[in-house]
Design a protein around this motif. Structure first.
Motif, PDB file in Angstrom:
ATOM      1  N   UNK A   1      11.229   3.606   5.445  1.00 35.48           N
ATOM      2  CA  UNK A   1      12.020   3.687   6.713  1.00 35.48           C
ATOM      3  C   UNK A   1      12.225   4.913   7.465  1.00 35.48           C
ATOM      4  N   UNK A   2      12.511   5.913   6.587  1.00 38.04           N
ATOM      5  CA  UNK A   2      12.643   7.400   7.199  1.00 38.04           C
ATOM      6  C   UNK A   2      11.321   7.792   7.987  1.00 38.04           C
ATOM      7  N   UNK A   3      10.134   7.267   7.608  1.00 40.70           N
ATOM      8  CA  UNK A   3       9.135   7.771   8.455  1.00 40.70           C
ATOM      9  C   UNK A   3       8.680   6.816   9.511  1.00 40.70           C
ATOM     10  N   UNK A   4       9.306   5.678   9.475  1.00 40.76           N
ATOM     11  CA  UNK A   4       8.723   4.565  10.690  1.00 40.76           C
ATOM     12  C   UNK A   4       9.467   4.994  11.974  1.00 40.76           C
TER      13      UNK A   4
ATOM     14  N   UNK B   1       5.374  16.000   2.387  1.00 36.02           N
ATOM     15  CA  UNK B   1       5.152  17.395   3.477  1.00 36.02           C
ATOM     16  C   UNK B   1       4.358  17.111   4.465  1.00 36.02           C
ATOM     17  N   UNK B   2       4.757  17.334   5.815  1.00 33.46           N
ATOM     18  CA  UNK B   2       4.121  17.067   6.924  1.00 33.46           C
ATOM     19  C   UNK B   2       4.729  15.685   7.729  1.00 33.46           C
ATOM     20  N   UNK B   3       5.289  14.967   6.776  1.00 38.16           N
ATOM     21  CA  UNK B   3       5.857  13.472   7.000  1.00 38.16           C
ATOM     22  C   UNK B   3       7.308  13.733   7.212  1.00 38.16           C
ATOM     23  N   UNK B   4       7.850  14.242   6.154  1.00 38.66           N
ATOM     24  CA  UNK B   4       9.522  14.294   6.417  1.00 38.66           C
ATOM     25  C   UNK B   4       9.910  15.792   6.130  1.00 38.66           C
TER      26      UNK B   4
ATOM     27  N   UNK C   1       0.809  -1.315  -0.102  1.00 41.28           N
ATOM     28  CA  UNK C   1      -0.111   0.190   0.024  1.00 41.28           C
ATOM     29  C   UNK C   1       0.854   1.323  -0.079  1.00 41.28           C
ATOM     30  N   UNK C   2       1.990   1.302   0.996  1.00 38.85           N
ATOM     31  CA  UNK C   2       2.729   2.450   1.003  1.00 38.85           C
ATOM     32  C   UNK C   2       3.529   2.498  -0.440  1.00 38.85           C
ATOM     33  N   UNK C   3       3.965   1.505  -0.819  1.00 38.04           N
ATOM     34  CA  UNK C   3       4.671   1.465  -2.201  1.00 38.04           C
ATOM     35  C   UNK C   3       3.840   2.099  -3.398  1.00 38.04           C
ATOM     36  N   UNK C   4       2.656   1.493  -3.463  1.00 37.31           N
ATOM     37  CA  UNK C   4       1.850   2.019  -4.549  1.00 37.31           C
ATOM     38  C   UNK C   4       1.325   3.620  -4.279  1.00 37.31           C
TER      39      UNK C   4
END
Length: 373
Positions: A370-373, A330-333, A304-307
């Motif tokens: 991975x950066x968001x995890x 935006x708002x995530x990283x 789902x994330x990849x898509x």
């Protein structure tokens, strides 16, 4: 789209107790009799046929060549534009453009679709768009079980007459999509149930002459499902086929190319001119074959994330990659995090998503996850 009443009715039909068909090696029971009786119609509704729990026997002998030639001759006479036109007219019907009804009238090409799937007796087939049942009846002699979906009630009735001799074919009336981005729930429930009842080693396939207006969501959504199709052989718009098989740096390369090729080997089997359809579409079509690579699919940590990420990368395909990724994250990283990821992967300031190959995009999507995890 079918209305709520049709979907509720179909759901009620599917909820009924299924008839268990005993394993039988007598193939004659699966052939159409010389004058097959029409299915019983009650209140203008035809009950869907039940999937055979066991499908066809792998050891049933093939008919001799004379019988095959006779059967093919009968099919050919029933697959022309003239026959279909008279058949529908006699029933007071005509092709419905909103359903994308363009019937493939070249029997050789109908057989090409089935042949390209390389069906085996233990295989399970999903067909979207039964039409008058021409492709369905060919596949029914090869596959263990078929689930075929038709949105048009009138065509559903006509196809039921053609398929009455095949107890391992189950018909569903209604839209295959619950909404634009989601498959109808009972379709995959039926697929999982049928696959569990077929002998081990059988594959799940999508084989269909797909209506143009649902081809993209059907193909994309099935790759999310469990189980996903091991193979898809479908007739779609040529332009869509070219987008699916497109390579980096070309005008057709985009999110759909990456999404499909990240999991499947994709090839165009044949280009079809408008003249082989009735009514004739305004564009060319293509028969495309997709073979799922289970190892590649399993290597994607979060489908789902990849898509979602891939779609974001190609949303503004002509912008520089850094700008696109910063906007998507935006708002995530933070911008500094995005810059660090891009630099670590060797993507310069002028890089664009359309220039990246499959491995590069997959590596970028995983680094962002991975950066968001």
């Amino acid at each position: 789209m079918s209305d709520k009443t049709d979907e509720q009715t179909s759901g009620e039909q599917l909820a009924g107790e299924e008839t268990i068909v005993k394993f039988d090696r007598d193939r004659s029971k699966h052939r159409r009799p010389a004058e097959a009786p029409a299915p019983v119609i009650e209140d203008k509704k035809i009950q869907p046929y039940e999937l055979s729990p066991y499908g066809r026997s792998p050891q049933i002998p093939s008919p001799d060549q004379k019988a095959q030639d006779k059967q093919r001759s009968r099919r050919a006479s029933r697959q022309t534009a003239t026959f279909l036109s008279k058949r529908l007219t006699a029933a007071g019907l005509k092709p419905v453009s909103k359903y994308g009804q363009n019937f493939l009238i070249d029997l050789n090409l109908v057989e090409l679709i089935a042949r390209s799937a390389e069906l085996q007796p233990n295989d399970l087939v999903l067909e979207i768009g039964t039409g008058v049942g021409s492709l369905t009846s060919i596949m029914a002699e090869q596959a263990g079980a078929i689930l075929t979906v038709e949105i048009d009630q009138n065509l559903f009735n006509l196809a039921a007459e053609e398929l009455v001799a095949f107890p391992h074919v189950k018909m569903i009336h209604g839209d295959a999509l619950r909404n634009k981005n989601t498959l109808r729930q009972d379709i995959m429930e039926n697929i999982r149930d049928a696959k569990a009842r077929l002998p081990e080693g059988g594959r799940f396939m999508l084989v269909a002459n797909l209506p143009y207006n649902v081809a993209t969501p059907i193909i994309s959504n099935l790759l999310h499902e469990s189980p996903p199709p091991d193979r898809m052989v479908v007739t779609i718009q040529k332009e869509l086929g070219e987008r699916i098989v497109a390579q980096p740096g070309t005008k057709d390369y985009g999110a759909l190319s990456v999404w499909v090729q990240s999991m499947c080997a994709a090839e165009i089997v044949r280009i079809l001119p408008p003249t082989v359809f009735w009514p004739r579409p305004k564009v060319e079509s293509a028969v495309i074959r997709l073979d799922l690579d289970h190892e590649k699919r399993n290597a994607i940590a979060d489908l789902k994330y990849f898509h979602s990420t891939v779609r974001s990368l190609f949303f503004h395909r002509r912008k520089f990659l850094r700008s696109v990724v910063i906007s998507a994250m935006k708002g995530r990283l933070e911008k500094t995090q995005v810059d660090e990821i891009l630099q670590s992967l060797g993507h310069g300031e002028t890089a664009r998503a359309e220039e990246l190959d499959l491995n590069q995009i997959m590596a970028l999507a995983e680094a962002l996850r991975l950066a968001e995890a």
